[in-house]
Design a protein around this motif. Structure first.
Motif, PDB file in Angstrom:
ATOM      1  N   SER B  22      -3.810 -15.058  -3.280  1.00  0.00           N
ATOM      2  CA  SER B  22      -2.706 -15.110  -2.324  1.00  0.00           C
ATOM      3  C   SER B  22      -1.524 -14.360  -2.921  1.00  0.00           C
ATOM      4  O   SER B  22      -1.267 -14.456  -4.129  1.00  0.00           O
ATOM      5  N   PHE B  23      -0.853 -13.581  -2.091  1.00  0.00           N
ATOM      6  CA  PHE B  23       0.365 -12.906  -2.548  1.00  0.00           C
ATOM      7  C   PHE B  23       1.245 -12.623  -1.342  1.00  0.00           C
ATOM      8  O   PHE B  23       0.754 -12.552  -0.201  1.00  0.00           O
ATOM      9  N   PRO B  24       2.562 -12.478  -1.575  1.00  0.00           N
ATOM     10  CA  PRO B  24       3.459 -12.212  -0.444  1.00  0.00           C
ATOM     11  C   PRO B  24       3.101 -10.891   0.249  1.00  0.00           C
ATOM     12  O   PRO B  24       2.716  -9.924  -0.413  1.00  0.00           O
ATOM     13  N   SER B  25       3.265 -10.874   1.568  1.00  0.00           N
ATOM     14  CA  SER B  25       2.953  -9.663   2.346  1.00  0.00           C
ATOM     15  C   SER B  25       4.095  -8.660   2.227  1.00  0.00           C
ATOM     16  O   SER B  25       4.791  -8.375   3.210  1.00  0.00           O
ATOM     17  N   VAL B  26       4.293  -8.171   1.036  1.00  0.00           N
ATOM     18  CA  VAL B  26       5.395  -7.237   0.791  1.00  0.00           C
ATOM     19  C   VAL B  26       4.853  -6.005   0.068  1.00  0.00           C
ATOM     20  O   VAL B  26       4.129  -6.127  -0.922  1.00  0.00           O
ATOM     21  N   VAL B  27       5.195  -4.831   0.589  1.00  0.00           N
ATOM     22  CA  VAL B  27       4.796  -3.567  -0.031  1.00  0.00           C
ATOM     23  C   VAL B  27       6.072  -2.795  -0.355  1.00  0.00           C
ATOM     24  O   VAL B  27       6.967  -2.687   0.490  1.00  0.00           O
ATOM     25  N   ASN B  81      -2.372  -1.245   2.886  1.00  0.00           N
ATOM     26  CA  ASN B  81      -2.187  -1.480   1.456  1.00  0.00           C
ATOM     27  C   ASN B  81      -2.357  -2.958   1.103  1.00  0.00           C
ATOM     28  O   ASN B  81      -2.842  -3.293   0.022  1.00  0.00           O
ATOM     29  N   LEU B  82      -1.948  -3.840   2.001  1.00  0.00           N
ATOM     30  CA  LEU B  82      -2.170  -5.275   1.768  1.00  0.00           C
ATOM     31  C   LEU B  82      -3.668  -5.580   1.743  1.00  0.00           C
ATOM     32  O   LEU B  82      -4.154  -6.350   0.904  1.00  0.00           O
TER      33      LEU B  82
END
Lengths: 93, 324
Positions: B22-27, B81-82
């Protein structure tokens, strides 16, 4: 609790591993992940597959096993409410 | 490899047992701290096809991030990229075949063809610290997002129906995500579309409101990361200069309007819920809102591991599809 394990590398024969380790920010984490990836594949070798096939062949010759269509096995094992199972299998189609 | 993929507006969750990430949806841009004591950070940097930083590292270190919250984001490079960050986090193998089950919010489910056209085929990428990887998506199934939580509670790890009561009953799912809450009604595992909808509120609305309140009233606490604020909201307290600050009142003031919006829509769809055999509450906001939901729907219950429930359900469904 942290456990430390050391292992030996040959500077020539294992040069590829040494270069890969040098590229890692965190070598311990990279090694753990590489080993887990290996374990995830189950460690099954061609020798294991060959032995399993020979064992099955012996059982069939001895009459100790009967070939059953895969679909029949699934239906026998998966005793599910048919309409719910059908709705589930169609989900997203 | 079978992957259950849940790409939310606030976080990405992916399951391929025994792994889950799990990781934040931030690019964002691939900027890195020049000095770092903790080398085992959770930075995800993709080297190709785009050189970008993804997740927690992008939140803390990228100078520029590209937040997308519109429904078209599944067509954009950020979403892609996510996706790549997720699959490269699940395996480091060089060549992998993927069977993907993923979900879309109820309101955007009609966009499923976009994903079905986009994901199958070959994907080549490289994550920092790993070899170039080639993924071939052989199958992609897209289902309404909240179905994941229901399937996690209904299927076992082989994808077999093991909870017959849920499989044959009338079930409501309240899936409280970061920015969207999905309400799904299902009868014998078939969606009842007239009783299904989305509400544009989620757990991050609460986190933002409490962060703002802390910033106004306790200078210095604006440094708290979102997950730390979430912990403070759940425990109803936060430490400030060594002393405990009671957050009960502000959390209640923030949660109630949010719960009211969700309950108003759920009541419009399901009345008092009396005809539903069960109501499952899932998503990152499940633990925050479940006390309020439980007051209105007395048979509502939070599913196991509510944050990962959708991704786990997608994975279990994929297990079923690959076995049959």
């Amino acid at each position: 609790m942290k456990i430390t394990r050391s292992f030996t590398l040959d500077s020539e024969a294992d040069g590829d591993i040494i270069r890969w380790l040098n590229r890692q920010d965190n070598a311990s984490a990279a090694i753990r992940k590489a080993i887990r990836d290996h374990l995830e594949r189950g460690g099954v070798t061609l020798v294991d597959v060959y032995q399993a096939v020979k064992s099955l062949e012996r059982q069939l010759q001895a009459g100790g096993a009967t070939a059953v269509p895969t679909s029949a096995l699934v239906e026998e094992e998966w005793n599910e409410p048919p309409d719910a199972a059908a709705a589930l299998d169609a989900l997203g189609t | 490899m079978n992957v259950g993929l849940d790409v939310g507006y606030s976080a990405v969750k992916a399951v391929s047992k025994p792994y889950r990430i799990s990781f934040p949806s931030v690019v964002g841009t691939p900027d890195k701290a020049r000095f770092e004591l903790n080398s085992s950070n959770r930075s995800i940097v993709l080297m190709q096809p785009d050189h970008v930083q993804v997740g927690e590292g992008a939140v803390t270190q990228s100078r520029f991030v590209r937040p997308r919250e519109d429904r078209d984001w599944i067509e954009g490079q950020e979403w892609y990229n996510l996706f790549l960050a997720a699959v490269t986090g699940l395996t480091a193998a060089k060549q992998v075949e993927l069977y993907i089950v993923t979900g879309l919010p109820v309101a955007f489910y009609s966009d499923r063809e976009t994903l079905i056209e986009r994901l199958p085929g070959d994907h080549r990428c490289q994550r920092e610290g790993q070899y170039v990887q080639e993924f071939r998506v052989t199958h992609c199934r897209v289902i309404p997002q909240p179905f994941g939580a229901l399937l996690a509670a209904t299927l076992d790890d082989d994808g077999r129906i093991t909870n017959e009561a849920l499989a044959t009953g009338a079930v409501g799912v309240i899936d409280i995500g970061g920015k969207t809450t999905n309400l799904l009604s299902v009868n014998r595992l078939s969606e009842i579309s007239r009783e299904t909808a989305s509400v544009n509120v989620g757990a991050w609305d609460v986190v933002r409101a409490v962060s703002s309140w802390l910033d106004d009233n306790y200078p210095g606490l604006e440094e708290l990361r979102p997950h730390q604020v979430t912990d403070a909201i759940i425990s109803r307290q936060v430490r400030y200069y060594g002393k405990s600050v009671d957050l009960t009142a502000v959390v209640q003031d923030t949660l109630e309007p949010l719960a009211d919006q969700v309950l108003a829509e759920a009541t419009r769809l399901w009345n008092n819920g009396a005809t539903l055999d069960a109501i499952l509450v899932s998503g990152g906001g499940a633990l925050l809102l479940s006390p309020y939901i439980g007051r209105h729907f007395r048979h509502a219950r939070v599913v196991d591991d509510p944050v990962f429930a959708n991704a786990l359900g997608f994975w279990r469904f994929g297990q079923r599809l690959t076995r049959r």
